[in-house]
Design an enzyme around this catalytic site. Structure first.
Site, short mmCIF file in Angstrom:
data_model
loop_
_atom_site.label_atom_id
_atom_site.label_comp_id
_atom_site.label_asym_id
_atom_site.label_seq_id
_atom_site.Cartn_x
_atom_site.Cartn_y
_atom_site.Cartn_z
N SER A 17 0.77 -1.01 0.02
CA SER A 17 -0.06 0.02 0.06
C SER A 17 0.89 1.31 -0.07
O SER A 17 1.99 1.12 0.35
CB SER A 17 -0.92 0.00 1.15
OG SER A 17 -1.52 1.29 1.39
N TYR A 26 -0.43 -0.60 10.50
CA TYR A 26 -0.54 -1.31 9.15
C TYR A 26 0.45 -1.09 8.02
O TYR A 26 0.93 -1.89 7.47
CB TYR A 26 -2.13 -0.67 8.77
CG TYR A 26 -2.54 -1.19 7.18
CD1 TYR A 26 -3.18 -2.40 7.00
CD2 TYR A 26 -2.23 -0.50 6.16
CE1 TYR A 26 -3.47 -2.92 5.82
CE2 TYR A 26 -2.53 -0.83 4.82
CZ TYR A 26 -3.19 -2.35 4.69
OH TYR A 26 -3.65 -2.57 3.54
N LYS A 57 3.25 -3.68 6.45
CA LYS A 57 3.35 -3.91 4.81
C LYS A 57 4.81 -3.69 4.55
O LYS A 57 5.13 -4.30 3.63
CB LYS A 57 2.29 -2.64 4.20
CG LYS A 57 0.89 -3.09 4.08
CD LYS A 57 0.62 -4.26 3.47
CE LYS A 57 -0.97 -4.61 3.41
NZ LYS A 57 -1.30 -5.82 2.62
#
Lengths: 330, 330
Positions: free
Chosen positions: B126, B150, B154
């Site tokens: 992302s 998050y 990633k």
């Protein structure tokens, strides 16, 4: 002030303990207790504070929790297996360098859930988090593209350090050490070994092998500078770090030729003649992927100081290492 | 060709399955078997190949091994919990997004020790791996400084992907998806939700709330473009990736004002009047830390294609989403 050092039996760990003994305090507070951990029990230094030495493997269940149960105010997390071993033994590298670090971080986070606990954590990373593609001068905002599993593990720990710090689980700071020269001790098989041995051996009248060209450029600091970085990282206000909790430490960008000329100035032509050129294409290929220089302005602005000439680095070696004294009196 | 999709029940997963059904093959080979995994069992599509759907949590012992036991040739690893949940539940975020991914990677590595096995693995990362400090245009060589757990998870998985690929354990490629607009479905509470809802709702004659200024700039691709990225990542030669195994996907850098003008051109002033301005300083503060634009040349040179105007993005929505048809006939 209670201090935990992991990897305390290593070269940097032992020098750090001696430096702490000399100053006797950190952030103005007297050191009351030292907890020295490593995979083999470190030697207990002769220091008039409570000292605990223990053999422990952070990646084993419960090991990190038991270290953190004493709630050290300051943690130097130096423990790691080295690059060559992490590359050769994939599972061990991830277990020790990643899982061990994460276990330590988790133990701190969980201790803080019982009652407030936010220690300063100083983590030693490495310039090998940087790999291809590499600009000639690498800034702290350059991407981490490690070319080894060791570099990958250090890069991952840098990310964890930033996230745990952002959540307030600890007050973390990572420092990327330059290649340490002159490493004391005997020659070893590390690809980078010659960066130390071409100075260390001639200084005591012994021959050393140079496997690469004199034009090879790299990034250096003395062991004394490395200890200075660790102590400074323990002292400073970490708020200006923002999300970039890991800093490339100031170093000296120098060629092998620069090293040799510094040796000539300090110890004469006689010493330089002890460097035997024996080109090794394997070592040259490894070194070719290494960084040559960094923009360490962020660290410098925060007060971290490295050496500015290789003569200084050689003088530090002569001053700090008893084993180097033979040469000094040549 | 056996294909495993983790996170197959999600919006992207379901669209990917439909796209695979339409083409019937990957890299010129007919699809023989689809293994669709998610935390809840995905619906089995009406597709004339062997299909297995299963509810599984990759972070549970043995789960990844049992998925990999079938030795899929191609793996789309989409499974993750979303940003908000990973931030609110620290342990769950690391367990699912990091440990689950690592378990999958390890299962592949260990399967390859029994007999040779090097599947293509496509991992969705992302753009939130990028945080402060952010230049106006971010290249693939910019440092990863995620501002959320998050994003950290990633970023760590990107590093693992590169290291496992370098060791030859699998042939990995990571793609950083732009913010997907127009997301089909109902409005949700995600901070980014308005980037879709200010178009989606007015297109069907419903009101939508705009919580930020029209000058806010961000990076977008349609769901159809996202599926195109995944399929292309499954097809391409990965050798030119070098150590940078993850690529920022091409997107459209557009302001909220650009979105609104595109809506006006496609659906008229009437639709635009349904956007109600209701400034929300919390959302504005979150969005302020988000990237505005990327240099996606590397991905473009490798043949990845995004949209070049927001009108295209709206048209894709009208073509692909049955629920949007009401507006089309207004």
């Amino acid at each position: 002030m209670k201090i935990l050092i992991t990897g305390a039996a290593g070269m940097i760990g032992r020098k750090l303990v001696r430096a702490l003994m000399r100053s006797g305090k950190v952030r103005g507070q007297p050191i009351r207790r030292l907890i020295l951990a490593d995979i083999v029990a470190p030697e207990a230094p002769d220091f008039d504070v409570e000292i605990e030495t223990l053999a422990t493997d952070l990646s084993q269940p419960g090991a990190a929790e038991s270290l953190i149960a004493q709630r050290p105010d300051l943690i130097f997390h130096l423990a790691a297996i080295v690059s060559g071993e992490a590359e050769a033994d994939f599972e061990k590298g991830y277990r020790v360098n990643l899982d061990g670090t994460r276990a330590l971080f988790e133990a701190i986070r969980l201790a803080g859930r019982e009652r407030p606990y936010v220690p300063r954590l100083v983590f030693t990373s490495s310039i090998v988090v940087f790999g291809n593609p590499l600009p000639p001068v690498i800034s702290d905002s350059h991407c981490l593209t490690p070319l080894t599993s060791y570099g990958t593990q250090k890069a991952i720990c840098e990310l964890l350090l930033a996230d745990y710090s952002r959540h307030g689980f600890f007050d973390g700071i990572g420092i990327r050490l330059p290649t340490i020269s002159i490493r004391p001790g005997k020659p070893n098989k590390a690809a980078s070994g010659f960066f130390s041995s071409i100075l260390r051996e001639p200084l005591i009248g012994e021959e050393a092998i140079l496997p690469v060209s004199e034009t090879v450029r790299h990034w250096f600091a003395s062991p004394r500078a490395a200890i200075g970085f660790l102590l400074h990282a323990a002292e400073i206000d970490t708020r200006p770090l923002g999300q970039l909790r890991t800093l490339t430490m100031p170093g000296l960008s120098a060629t092998v030729g620069d090293q040799i000329e510094a040796l000539r100035r300090v110890a004469g032509d006689e010493a330089v003649r002890l460097i035997r050129r024996e080109p090794d294409s394997d070592i040259a290929a490894i070194i070719a992927g290494w960084p040559q220089g960094f923009d360490a302005r962020r660290a410098e602005e925060l007060g971290f100081r490295g050496e500015t000439s290789f003569e200084d680095i050689i003088r530090v070696h002569l001053e700090d290492e008893p084993e180097s004294r033979i040469a000094e009196h040549n």
